[in-house]
Design a protein around this motif. Structure first.
Motif, PDB file in Angstrom:
ATOM      1  N   GLU A   1      31.172  33.813  46.796  1.00  0.00           N
ATOM      2  CA  GLU A   1      30.071  33.723  47.707  1.00  0.00           C
ATOM      3  C   GLU A   1      28.674  34.508  47.217  1.00  0.00           C
ATOM      4  N   HIS A   2      28.828  34.879  46.131  1.00  0.00           N
ATOM      5  CA  HIS A   2      27.716  35.406  45.847  1.00  0.00           C
ATOM      6  C   HIS A   2      26.539  35.779  44.786  1.00  0.00           C
ATOM      7  N   GLY A   3      27.807  35.214  43.455  1.00  0.00           N
ATOM      8  CA  GLY A   3      27.569  35.073  42.367  1.00  0.00           C
ATOM      9  C   GLY A   3      27.298  36.485  41.609  1.00  0.00           C
ATOM     10  N   VAL A   4      27.769  37.355  42.221  1.00  0.00           N
ATOM     11  CA  VAL A   4      28.010  38.406  41.884  1.00  0.00           C
ATOM     12  C   VAL A   4      28.705  38.836  40.757  1.00  0.00           C
ATOM     13  N   SER A   5      28.108  39.425  39.106  1.00  0.00           N
ATOM     14  CA  SER A   5      29.347  39.393  38.143  1.00  0.00           C
ATOM     15  C   SER A   5      30.238  39.933  38.603  1.00  0.00           C
ATOM     16  N   GLU A   6      31.930  40.010  37.835  1.00  0.00           N
ATOM     17  CA  GLU A   6      33.122  40.446  38.044  1.00  0.00           C
ATOM     18  C   GLU A   6      32.797  41.939  37.623  1.00  0.00           C
ATOM     19  N   ARG A   7      32.188  42.334  36.693  1.00  0.00           N
ATOM     20  CA  ARG A   7      32.050  43.518  36.199  1.00  0.00           C
ATOM     21  C   ARG A   7      31.480  44.338  37.436  1.00  0.00           C
ATOM     22  N   ARG A   8      30.554  44.005  37.928  1.00  0.00           N
ATOM     23  CA  ARG A   8      29.673  44.867  39.015  1.00  0.00           C
ATOM     24  C   ARG A   8      30.087  44.740  40.015  1.00  0.00           C
ATOM     25  N   ALA A   9      31.098  43.776  40.356  1.00  0.00           N
ATOM     26  CA  ALA A   9      32.295  43.899  41.362  1.00  0.00           C
ATOM     27  C   ALA A   9      33.132  44.605  41.126  1.00  0.00           C
ATOM     28  N   CYS A  10      33.673  45.229  39.987  1.00  0.00           N
ATOM     29  CA  CYS A  10      34.713  45.372  39.928  1.00  0.00           C
ATOM     30  C   CYS A  10      34.392  47.184  40.110  1.00  0.00           C
ATOM     31  N   GLU A  11      32.680  47.361  39.593  1.00  0.00           N
ATOM     32  CA  GLU A  11      32.494  48.580  39.568  1.00  0.00           C
ATOM     33  C   GLU A  11      32.363  49.684  41.250  1.00  0.00           C
ATOM     34  N   VAL A  12      31.687  48.438  42.287  1.00  0.00           N
ATOM     35  CA  VAL A  12      31.866  49.132  43.063  1.00  0.00           C
ATOM     36  C   VAL A  12      32.835  49.356  43.819  1.00  0.00           C
ATOM     37  N   VAL A  13      34.001  48.098  43.792  1.00  0.00           N
ATOM     38  CA  VAL A  13      35.075  49.011  44.501  1.00  0.00           C
ATOM     39  C   VAL A  13      36.437  49.566  43.729  1.00  0.00           C
ATOM     40  N   GLY A  14      36.029  49.867  42.623  1.00  0.00           N
ATOM     41  CA  GLY A  14      36.997  50.853  42.173  1.00  0.00           C
ATOM     42  C   GLY A  14      38.004  49.908  41.450  1.00  0.00           C
ATOM     43  N   GLN A  15      38.030  49.007  40.903  1.00  0.00           N
ATOM     44  CA  GLN A  15      38.463  48.449  40.152  1.00  0.00           C
ATOM     45  C   GLN A  15      38.220  48.140  38.779  1.00  0.00           C
ATOM     46  N   HIS A  16      39.968  48.682  37.910  1.00  0.00           N
ATOM     47  CA  HIS A  16      39.433  48.116  35.832  1.00  0.00           C
ATOM     48  C   HIS A  16      39.378  47.087  36.165  1.00  0.00           C
ATOM     49  N   ARG A  17      38.558  46.598  34.829  1.00  0.00           N
ATOM     50  CA  ARG A  17      38.500  45.550  35.314  1.00  0.00           C
ATOM     51  C   ARG A  17      39.746  44.364  34.404  1.00  0.00           C
ATOM     52  N   SER A  18      40.278  45.563  33.407  1.00  0.00           N
ATOM     53  CA  SER A  18      42.044  45.419  32.630  1.00  0.00           C
ATOM     54  C   SER A  18      42.862  44.770  33.924  1.00  0.00           C
ATOM     55  N   THR A  19      42.914  45.719  34.808  1.00  0.00           N
ATOM     56  CA  THR A  19      43.663  45.129  35.631  1.00  0.00           C
ATOM     57  C   THR A  19      43.515  43.724  37.261  1.00  0.00           C
ATOM     58  N   GLN A  20      41.665  44.465  36.564  1.00  0.00           N
ATOM     59  CA  GLN A  20      41.514  42.718  37.854  1.00  0.00           C
ATOM     60  C   GLN A  20      41.837  41.767  37.267  1.00  0.00           C
ATOM     61  N   ARG A  21      41.589  41.158  35.823  1.00  0.00           N
ATOM     62  CA  ARG A  21      41.931  40.163  34.871  1.00  0.00           C
ATOM     63  C   ARG A  21      43.855  40.028  35.071  1.00  0.00           C
ATOM     64  N   LYS A  22      44.659  40.635  34.813  1.00  0.00           N
ATOM     65  CA  LYS A  22      45.826  40.739  35.183  1.00  0.00           C
ATOM     66  C   LYS A  22      46.436  40.465  36.134  1.00  0.00           C
ATOM     67  N   ARG A  23      47.276  38.823  36.705  1.00  0.00           N
ATOM     68  CA  ARG A  23      47.895  39.461  37.835  1.00  0.00           C
ATOM     69  C   ARG A  23      49.063  39.260  37.306  1.00  0.00           C
ATOM     70  N   PRO A  24      49.534  39.983  38.793  1.00  0.00           N
ATOM     71  CA  PRO A  24      50.981  40.072  39.329  1.00  0.00           C
ATOM     72  C   PRO A  24      51.487  39.020  38.547  1.00  0.00           C
ATOM     73  N   SER A  25      52.999  39.613  38.053  1.00  0.00           N
ATOM     74  CA  SER A  25      53.891  38.426  37.992  1.00  0.00           C
ATOM     75  C   SER A  25      55.235  38.600  38.860  1.00  0.00           C
ATOM     76  N   GLY A  26      54.857  39.942  39.149  1.00  0.00           N
ATOM     77  CA  GLY A  26      56.101  40.170  40.042  1.00  0.00           C
ATOM     78  C   GLY A  26      57.733  40.701  39.671  1.00  0.00           C
ATOM     79  N   ARG A  27      58.338  41.377  40.510  1.00  0.00           N
ATOM     80  CA  ARG A  27      59.633  42.093  39.651  1.00  0.00           C
ATOM     81  C   ARG A  27      60.701  41.302  39.543  1.00  0.00           C
ATOM     82  N   PRO A  28      61.395  41.498  39.121  1.00  0.00           N
ATOM     83  CA  PRO A  28      62.406  40.379  38.255  1.00  0.00           C
ATOM     84  C   PRO A  28      63.632  40.947  39.643  1.00  0.00           C
ATOM     85  N   GLY A  29      64.277  38.852  40.381  1.00  0.00           N
ATOM     86  CA  GLY A  29      64.811  39.355  41.537  1.00  0.00           C
ATOM     87  C   GLY A  29      63.716  39.944  42.950  1.00  0.00           C
ATOM     88  N   GLU A  30      62.183  39.754  43.345  1.00  0.00           N
ATOM     89  CA  GLU A  30      62.285  39.799  43.896  1.00  0.00           C
ATOM     90  C   GLU A  30      61.689  38.587  45.010  1.00  0.00           C
TER      91      GLU A  30
END
Length: 380
Positions: free
Chosen positions: A108-137
């Motif tokens: 919505e605002h064109g903010v860089s991913e690095r800056r947004a992750c820093e503000v909300v306290g999200q590690h960039r590797s966590t941001q880029r790794k999409r959850p695949s879900g637990r087996p049998g979910e």
């Protein structure tokens, strides 16, 4: 290779040199050529640094740098506030909620991913790794939804108990997370009521200590689809929570109470005590005399105090909430069959919270791979 940019001290020195040359009678052009700049550059220098000393120029440069730093800080704070204002309502405790917030802000605002992750306290590797879900979910989610549809008034705790009985190794937290994610309704809790410990009624002080120690019974009333009334006599064992019998008739009197009790006494033996309200069917002389001759003590609650017969009232509320309010019955025969089916389900399958989410009277042997009769009735 271009010439190195002159510092403020060098510029002020050149201006002083030009002033000296002009005082000697040289022209502007000659003086500017002597310091190696054009006349236009000289006038620009004089407009910016004219009348300043070297220490004043240094201070000016420091103030400019401080001003730039403050501007950047204000800009960063404004951007951080914008990012936080665009975040989801409430605290961003889970990585999934932070991930959604970062994606929304960057889009919505064109903010860089690095800056947004820093503000909300999200590690960039966590941001880029999409959850695949637990087996049998997916299979677990389907099982939870199926149980929620089948037992519409069960919460996630009883559903967890049913899942464990079916062989799922799952805890309540995981079931609750899927429960909320799928938008399933959690039944509202009933307000707690205090006990009348100071009341003189003996039925309040007497607590069930063993099977056949205290029974309780009460009437429940409902209507068939044509509007005709039918009544149910519910008899339970307060210690085991087992529903011993539910007799369904259009009318029930003291004689019917005696008939039902006599059949149960032959099967289970007479209890030591039996608790009830002050209804005419329970305080009838024939009932009291017959129970007295068999050595059964009658415990009558205080008039207008149904909570003193709490075990039976709790059972009646479950009967109404989980069955009577959900089923339409057309005939008395249908009501008898369905209510008996529900009584067996309550005793043998339904998890009871006060019993560690175990049924009051589970079947000792159930053929492997075959569903219990309750499911056959439900499918029909």
């Amino acid at each position: 290779m271009g010439r190195k940019r002159r510092t403020a001290e060098e510029i002020i020195g050149h201006l002083r040199e030009v002033e000296v040359r002009l005082a000697k009678g040289e022209t502007i052009g000659i003086a500017c050529r002597a310091i190696g700049v054009t006349e236009q550059t000289y006038y620009r220098w004089r407009r910016e640094y004219g009348g300043l000393k070297v220490d004043q120029a240094k201070r000016l440069k420091e103030l400019e740098k401080e001003n730039q730093r403050l501007r950047k800080a204000v800009s960063d704070l404004t951007l951080d506030k914008l990012i936080l204002s665009e975040a989801a309502k409430g605290k961003l405790l889970s990585p999934d909620r932070r991930r959604k917030c970062v994606d929304h802000v960057t889009k919505e605002h064109g903010v860089s991913e690095r800056r947004a992750c820093e503000v909300v306290g999200q590690h960039r590797s966590t941001q880029r790794k999409r959850p695949s879900g637990r087996p049998g979910e997916k299979a677990l989610t389907g099982a939870i939804i199926q149980l929620a549809e089948q037992y519409g008034r069960y919460g996630y705790r009883r559903v967890t108990a049913l899942l464990r009985r079916d062989g799922w190794h799952v805890n309540q937290k995981r079931v609750y997370r899927i429960w909320r994610r799928e938008g399933l309704k959690v039944p509202q809790k009933q307000p707690k009521r205090g006990r009348l410990w100071l009341n003189d009624g003996s039925c309040v002080r007497l607590r069930p200590e063993r099977p056949n120690h205290v029974w309780s019974y009460d009437f429940v009333q409902d209507r068939t689809h044509d509007g005709r009334v039918y009544r149910m006599l519910c008899i339970i064992d307060e210690f085991t929570r087992e529903c011993l019998s539910i007799r369904v008739e259009r009318r029930l009197n003291s004689q019917n109470v005696l008939e039902e009790l006599s059949q149960l006494f032959l099967i289970h033996g007479p209890p030591e005590n039996i608790r009830s309200d002050n209804g005419p069917e329970f305080i009838a002389t024939a009932v009291r005399g017959w129970l007295g001759r068999l050595g059964v003590t009658t415990l009558y609650i205080e008039p207008g105090s149904p909570w003193e017969n709490g075990y039976c009232e709790s059972f009646n509320s479950k009967l109404r909430d989980e069955f009577l309010d959900r089923e339409i019955v057309y005939t008395l025969k249908e009501a008898k069959a369905l209510i008996e089916w529900w009584r067996r389900h309550y005793n043998q399958l339904r998890p009871h919270s006060s019993l560690g989410y175990n049924p009051p009277a589970p079947k000792t042997i159930l053929p492997a791979g075959l569903p219990p009769p309750y499911y056959e009735g439900a499918a029909a």
